[in-house]
Design an enzyme around this catalytic site. Structure first.
Site, PDB file in Angstrom:
ATOM      1  N   LYS A  55      -2.891  -5.787  32.018  1.00 52.33           N
ATOM      2  CA  LYS A  55      -2.097  -4.885  33.283  1.00 52.33           C
ATOM      3  C   LYS A  55      -1.943  -3.359  32.729  1.00 52.33           C
ATOM      4  O   LYS A  55      -2.300  -2.554  33.573  1.00 52.33           O
ATOM      5  CB  LYS A  55      -0.524  -5.567  33.063  1.00 52.33           C
ATOM      6  CG  LYS A  55       0.329  -4.422  33.662  1.00 52.33           C
ATOM      7  CD  LYS A  55       1.738  -5.018  33.532  1.00 52.33           C
ATOM      8  CE  LYS A  55       2.533  -4.809  32.248  1.00 52.33           C
ATOM      9  NZ  LYS A  55       3.079  -3.656  32.193  1.00 52.33           N
ATOM     10  N   ASN A  56      -1.879  -3.282  31.541  1.00 53.18           N
ATOM     11  CA  ASN A  56      -1.748  -1.747  31.009  1.00 53.18           C
ATOM     12  C   ASN A  56      -3.012  -1.007  30.848  1.00 53.18           C
ATOM     13  O   ASN A  56      -2.746   0.159  30.356  1.00 53.18           O
ATOM     14  CB  ASN A  56      -0.890  -1.832  29.539  1.00 53.18           C
ATOM     15  CG  ASN A  56       0.529  -2.187  29.750  1.00 53.18           C
ATOM     16  OD1 ASN A  56       0.974  -2.289  31.025  1.00 53.18           O
ATOM     17  ND2 ASN A  56       1.242  -2.495  28.892  1.00 53.18           N
ATOM     18  N   ARG A  97       7.437   2.952  36.120  1.00 57.36           N
ATOM     19  CA  ARG A  97       7.275   4.262  35.590  1.00 57.36           C
ATOM     20  C   ARG A  97       5.799   4.585  35.427  1.00 57.36           C
ATOM     21  O   ARG A  97       5.449   5.634  35.478  1.00 57.36           O
ATOM     22  CB  ARG A  97       7.770   4.073  34.024  1.00 57.36           C
ATOM     23  CG  ARG A  97       9.066   3.703  33.818  1.00 57.36           C
ATOM     24  CD  ARG A  97       9.256   3.521  32.136  1.00 57.36           C
ATOM     25  NE  ARG A  97       9.161   4.610  31.422  1.00 57.36           N
ATOM     26  CZ  ARG A  97       9.608   5.674  31.312  1.00 57.36           C
ATOM     27  NH1 ARG A  97      11.113   5.596  32.107  1.00 57.36           N
ATOM     28  NH2 ARG A  97       9.425   6.838  30.798  1.00 57.36           N
ATOM     29  N   CYS A 135      15.105   3.390  31.561  1.00 57.50           N
ATOM     30  CA  CYS A 135      14.418   2.431  31.364  1.00 57.50           C
ATOM     31  C   CYS A 135      15.299   1.240  30.619  1.00 57.50           C
ATOM     32  O   CYS A 135      16.098   1.813  29.641  1.00 57.50           O
ATOM     33  CB  CYS A 135      13.206   2.675  30.731  1.00 57.50           C
ATOM     34  SG  CYS A 135      12.357   1.320  30.280  1.00 57.50           S
ATOM     35  N   ARG A 192      12.615   6.531  26.742  1.00 60.53           N
ATOM     36  CA  ARG A 192      11.445   6.779  27.284  1.00 60.53           C
ATOM     37  C   ARG A 192      11.151   8.361  27.923  1.00 60.53           C
ATOM     38  O   ARG A 192      10.726   8.341  29.121  1.00 60.53           O
ATOM     39  CB  ARG A 192      10.690   5.663  27.953  1.00 60.53           C
ATOM     40  CG  ARG A 192      11.108   4.239  27.305  1.00 60.53           C
ATOM     41  CD  ARG A 192      10.631   3.277  28.318  1.00 60.53           C
ATOM     42  NE  ARG A 192       9.042   3.142  28.251  1.00 60.53           N
ATOM     43  CZ  ARG A 192       8.315   2.310  28.773  1.00 60.53           C
ATOM     44  NH1 ARG A 192       8.884   1.273  29.642  1.00 60.53           N
ATOM     45  NH2 ARG A 192       6.830   2.387  28.726  1.00 60.53           N
ATOM     46  N   ASP A 241       5.280  -4.759  22.130  1.00 59.79           N
ATOM     47  CA  ASP A 241       5.324  -5.785  23.380  1.00 59.79           C
ATOM     48  C   ASP A 241       5.442  -7.094  23.025  1.00 59.79           C
ATOM     49  O   ASP A 241       5.515  -7.942  23.888  1.00 59.79           O
ATOM     50  CB  ASP A 241       4.165  -5.442  24.355  1.00 59.79           C
ATOM     51  CG  ASP A 241       4.217  -4.200  24.961  1.00 59.79           C
ATOM     52  OD1 ASP A 241       5.240  -3.619  25.014  1.00 59.79           O
ATOM     53  OD2 ASP A 241       3.228  -3.558  25.630  1.00 59.79           O
ATOM     54  N   ILE A 264      10.268   1.718  17.991  1.00 58.12           N
ATOM     55  CA  ILE A 264       9.351   2.365  18.962  1.00 58.12           C
ATOM     56  C   ILE A 264      10.266   2.550  20.287  1.00 58.12           C
ATOM     57  O   ILE A 264      10.286   3.634  20.735  1.00 58.12           O
ATOM     58  CB  ILE A 264       8.047   1.706  19.329  1.00 58.12           C
ATOM     59  CG1 ILE A 264       7.246   1.558  17.829  1.00 58.12           C
ATOM     60  CG2 ILE A 264       7.245   2.342  20.678  1.00 58.12           C
ATOM     61  CD1 ILE A 264       5.816   0.906  18.088  1.00 58.12           C
ATOM     62  N   ARG A 307       6.365  -8.876  36.869  1.00 60.89           N
ATOM     63  CA  ARG A 307       5.771  -7.616  36.850  1.00 60.89           C
ATOM     64  C   ARG A 307       4.570  -7.656  35.743  1.00 60.89           C
ATOM     65  O   ARG A 307       3.532  -6.840  36.204  1.00 60.89           O
ATOM     66  CB  ARG A 307       6.686  -6.685  36.082  1.00 60.89           C
ATOM     67  CG  ARG A 307       7.872  -6.283  36.964  1.00 60.89           C
ATOM     68  CD  ARG A 307       8.627  -5.314  36.636  1.00 60.89           C
ATOM     69  NE  ARG A 307       7.902  -4.142  36.360  1.00 60.89           N
ATOM     70  CZ  ARG A 307       8.334  -3.148  35.914  1.00 60.89           C
ATOM     71  NH1 ARG A 307       9.723  -2.748  35.697  1.00 60.89           N
ATOM     72  NH2 ARG A 307       7.477  -1.962  35.884  1.00 60.89           N
TER      73      ARG A 307
END
Ligand code: EPZ
Length: 420
Positions: free
Chosen positions: A22-23, A92, A116, A121, A307, A329, A399
């Site tokens: 996805k990213n 985003r 978020c 962020r 993640d 993070i 998502r």
């Protein structure tokens, strides 16, 4: 809003295939705006965020259709310069159109994403990178407005207070591929998704060296052309399935993975007691022992990914001892903690870490998803818990995980979607 109902306790067994990342799909779709041409992008995950990016491209005037896992995109003809709040607030990553639009049109108006669930962020580094190429940027009425007659190559230091930024590295790289002269991005993010975007741009004719290191060199070219490209496998989905196999004492072969991208996740899963073997594009996860405790601190690639923090926290709730999981993070990425406590986990959150005292079992409960990876953590806990878990607000899971209930069911999980 749909819900997941899970009857916990089934071992996961069999084979499962990981979808595309996805990213990297998100910025690669945005990057097609850099030029006027046709593209075929394969291995697209059919997840909600990708369909939001499809809407962003369509709003800008591009044509895009997604058939099975392939996107057909046509960016010829006029395109607009504005990504509206209605879309950016849903996702985003819509801000990935900023770099391509300023490069192609010399103008972009992109809504600021706002808050978020996982932390504040900021996007100051995106702005810094694109400003350094000579764009004039201001924030007006909630929008980033950028103008540039010409973009000029520059030497850009992109290190932020929390380390490198994946998004800012990619946005700056996209903005600079057609700038005059050479751009150097120092303290660049090294994530595989950055390399995937660079490989895509190179296939379109860009001249980029060093992606995957902390120094990326981009020599501006006059134009780019369309291409056919295949997205890399999603390393976080692979990691999530690895943890699901481990927590259920399962025996699962995970296919379509890039083993090198998930090394840090595999090492930790081995440390807690799993047997893991791997081949060119698969790993096999088998768990027969008790779960051993461990400590984790997330860090940029090749470190342990933020993640995967929430999913691993679920796994360690059942470990035989005390573990500490630290994530600096994103400061608010612990929304799964109170939900896991409702399932019987013994967790104590202290600023940027969680102390996990393993318990012998979790018990199914009604819980609420709050963001993508926190939802995955609840799903994983539900697979192992005694009794029934009901997860609400699962649009967060949709998502980033394609048809996850069907794929887990094929592995033997008892999970179904309640449509409301
Ligand atoms: C990407 O977000 C991913 N999202 C995130 O995945 C992932 O958690 C993150 O990288 C880290 O790996 C996408 O790719 C769409 P960053 P991104 O910029 O690019 C700070 C998921 O679950 N920062 O690398 O937004 C930031 O606050 C999502 O799939 C600034 O200070 O992350 C953070 O502390 C969630 N200024 C750190 O840098 C900026 O301008 C790293 O963030 C930008 C970021």
């Amino acid at each position: 809003m749909d819900k997941f109902i899970i009857e916990g306790g089934n071992k996961l067994e069999g084979e499962v295939e990981v979808k595309g990342a996805k990213n990297s799909t998100l910025p690669i779709l945005a990057a097609t705006l850099l030029t006027e041409d046709k593209f075929i992008i394969e291995n697209i995950p059919r997840v909600r965020d990708i369909f939001t990016m499809k809407r962003v491209l369509e709003t800008l005037g591009a044509s895009i259709s997604i058939k099975k896992d392939t996107a057909y995109i046509d960016t010829r003809g006029a395109i607009g310069y504005e990504a509206p709040y209605e879309l950016v607030k849903q996702m985003r990553a819509s801000y990935y159109v900023l770099g391509p639009l300023i490069s192609r049109l010399g103008r972009a108006r992109v809504s600021l994403p706002g808050g978020c669930a996982i932390g504040s962020r900021p996007i100051d580094l995106h702005i810094k990178g694109i400003k350094a190429l000579g764009a004039d940027i201001s924030v007006v009425h909630g929008y980033i407005e950028a103008y540039a007659e010409n973009l000029e190559g520059s030497n850009i230091q992109l290190k932020g207070a929390s380390g490198p930024s994946v998004g800012a590295t990619i946005n700056t790289m996209m903005a600079s591929v057609k700038a005059n002269g050479v751009t150097i991005i120092e303290s660049a993010a090294k994530e595989p998704e950055v390399v995937d975007v660079a490989d895509f741009l190179i296939k379109c004719g860009a001249e980029i060296k060093g992606a995957g290191s902390n120094r990326i060199e981009i020599k501006g070219v006059d134009n780019l052309s369309g291409c056919e490209y295949r997205i890399i496998p999603d390393r976080i989905e692979a990691g999530t399935l690895t943890v699901a196999a481990a927590i259920t004492k399962g025996d699962v072969v995970i296919k379509n993975v890039e083993p090198i991208h998930i090394e840090a996740i595999v090492d930790k899963t081995k440390e807690i007691g799993a047997d893991i073997s791997s081949g060119e594009d698969w790993i096999a996860v088998k768990m027969t022992s008790e779960i051993k405790p461990t400590n984790i601190e997330t860090s940029p690639y090749p470190g342990f990914p933020t993640d995967m923090q929430a999913q691993f926290t679920s796994l360690l709730t059942l470990a035989d001892g005390i573990s500490i999981v630290k994530d600096k993070i994103f400061e608010e990425r612990f929304m799964h903690v109170p939900e896991l406590v409702r399932m019987g986990a013994n967790l104590k959150r202290e600023s940027d870490y969680v102390i996990i005292k393993g318990v012998p079992y979790l018990s199914g409960a009604q819980v609420m998803a709050s963001d993508l990876r926190a939802s995955a953590a609840l799903l994983i806990a539900g697979l192992a818990a005694q009794g029934t878990t009901e997860i609400s607000r699962i649009y967060h899971i949709d998502r980033g995980y394609e048809n996850i209930e069907e794929r887990l069911s094929k592995l033997g999980a008892s999970i179904w979607r309640l449509r409301e």
